[in-house]
Design an enzyme around this catalytic site. Structure first.
Site: not given
Lengths: 303, 203
Positions: B51, B81, B144, B180, B182
């Site tokens: 970020s 996340c 994560i 996550h 994805e």
């Protein structure tokens, strides 16, 4: 915890989805070598996605000579305390106890690195024994696949660290891309010989031939010193870049670091890369790899 | 209903993985690095990554402000996340983000790296009864260096929890997850987001 079945990228490897996944989160980013807490702060403030904590950058390791080892734990934990981004640290090739120490210190990634003096001239660390993820260097596809088989969750092409000369980085990413492309063009019954030639497991070779890419993230390292270098590596298909000596051996580290971050994101926009390249002051002096006698070429370490 | 157009913020992070999952879920996908690329999008995913890096890259082109404006005009958003951190109204331990514009809009308090270092990263099976299709199969969620949702506002609906903590939430046209989706082949959350985005499509 079983993680293999949930990962679509780590099917044939010893790596787990949380560990290959952290590398996926670093994609499109710049990982910077730092030797002090202050440098780590500058790197995070410039937009680095992670820092590599070490005692001496590769350019200084070259200049000083002698045996280069894992850094002092105090230095590493100091840097972990300083920043909120992931912290990586280097262990010598084959030095599994240095790796155990780094895992104990809770680094986020271990780099089993040719930049340090190798501890074992035959074997690499059995990375599948660790919970912490590893990144390893490679100069070609076979080397990358052997490291992945040993449990590496991320690969970086080696380049030639500490030179500021990007030519070896270019050679290595072209080699790896070319070898992957060749695998995808082979008939299935030709992959057995390909696996033998690559000195890599057949199952992994077959997977690469089918998918046309490594099962883990591929960064480029070794000689990246300018925004243009970073953008070129991204255009070559790298997932991201490591910058070692290139930042803190330059005239204006904070600005150069931010410029390389920007050029890595907007790598295909010459206008942005041109703007990022302006007024950065002196780049690191650099050494031409061609002038380096063979024993001083770090990329040749690793087997 | 036409195919929803969904962008993936591509400053840094797991962009290709989200794009792949979105395509599998039936969306038309593009990447976003500049405010102009937000035009015409029905939804935007802000992916996992760092970020701090994304906030710094967004600042010179005022991308976070533009995302907020487009959201106010109807664009749906899904943050995973780091993306959830950037959408949260309040962040704890946020020194490295101080002085940088974020998107905001999600009424939650989030702690960055709430579980600890990479050694504390994990995979957990989540019950997601509320997702379309009513599939009872648990969703394998990859966490994560994940952020933790410390508290949430009354308008925030919990979609999934892990050990009594909310890890996937929805507030109107904002979807957010601390893990996550994805990274796994289970695309139920992406399908859900494509549906939310389609609802917002203004002809």
């Amino acid at each position: 915890m079983t993680t293999e079945s949930t990962s679509h990228t780590a099917a044939a490897t010893g790596a787990t989805a949380v560990n290959t996944g952290l590398a996926q989160m670093l994609k499109g980013g710049v990982i910077m070598d730092v030797v002090t807490r202050e440098q780590a702060r500058i790197a995070e403030d410039a937009g680095a996605v992670a820092v590599m904590a070490l005692e001496r950058v590769p350019a200084d390791i070259r200049a000083t000579g002698g045996v280069a080892r894992m850094s002092d734990p105090d230095l590493i934990t100091g840097i972990i305390d300083e920043v909120s981004i992931p912290v990586m640290a280097k262990a010598r090739i084959g030095h599994f106890v240095e790796a155990q120490i780094l895992e104990h210190l809770k680094v986020d990634y271990i780099d089993e690195s040719e930049v340090l003096s190798p501890a074992d001239f035959t074997h690499h660390i059995d990375k599948s024994k660790f919970k912490v993820p590893f990144v390893c260097g490679a100069t070609n596809l076979g080397e990358a696949l052997r490291r992945i088989t040993e449990g590496a969750s991320m690969i970086r092409s080696k380049g030639e660290a500490g030179t500021g000369d990007v030519s070896e980085a270019m050679k290595h990413i072209r080699t790896i891309n070319g070898e992957i492309a060749r695998l995808t063009s082979l008939a299935e019954d030709e992959l057995y010989l390909a696996a033998k030639e690559l000195q890599a497991p057949y199952a992994l070779v077959k997977q690469i031939a089918r998918e046309g890419r490594l099962p883990v993230v591929l960064f480029v390292a070794g000689g990246v010193a300018t925004p243009a270098d970073a953008a070129m590596m991204m255009q070559m298909g790298a997932d991201g870049v490591f910058v070692g000596s290139g930042i803190f051996k330059s005239g204006n580290p904070a600005e150069r670091a931010a410029a390389i971050v920007k050029a890595t994101t907007y790598y295909d926009d010459a206008g942005v890369v041109a703007e990022a390249s302006k007024g950065l002051g002196e780049a690191m002096v650099g050494i031409n790899v061609a002038d380096l006698p063979a024993p001083h070429r770090l990329a040749e370490r690793g087997w | 209903m036409s195919t929803p157009r969904i962008g993936v913020l591509a400053l840094q992070g797991a962009v290709a993985e989200h794009a792949r999952a979105l395509r599998a879920a039936g969306a038309e996908v593009s990447t976003v690095r500049r405010p102009s690329e937000l035009q015409g999008l029905d939804g935007l995913i802000v992916p996992g990554g760092e970020s701090t890096t994304m906030a710094r890259l967004a600042a010179p082109v005022r991308l976070m402000e533009s995302i907020r404006e487009r959201h106010a005009e109807g664009m749906a958003m899904f943050g995973t996340c780091a993306g959830m951190i950037l959408m949260a109204d309040q962040i704890l331990d946020a020194e490295a983000l101080n002085g940088f514009e974020r998107i905001g809009g999600l009424d939650v308090v989030v702690r960055r790296n709430g579980y600890g270092s990479q050694l504390e990263s994990f995979i957990g099976p989540l019950q997601v009864p509320g997702l379309p299709g009513d599939d009872p199969t648990p969703l394998e969620a990859v966490f994560i260096r994940a952020p933790v949702i410390e508290s949430l506002g009354v308008d925030v609906e919990v979609i999934a929890s892990w050990q009594d903590r909310p890890v996937a939430v929805r507030q109107g046209r904002i979807l957010a997850a601390s893990f996550h989706p994805e990274l796994t082949p289970d695309h139920r959350l992406h399908q859900y987001f494509v549906e939310i985005s389609a609802e917002q499509t203004v002809s």
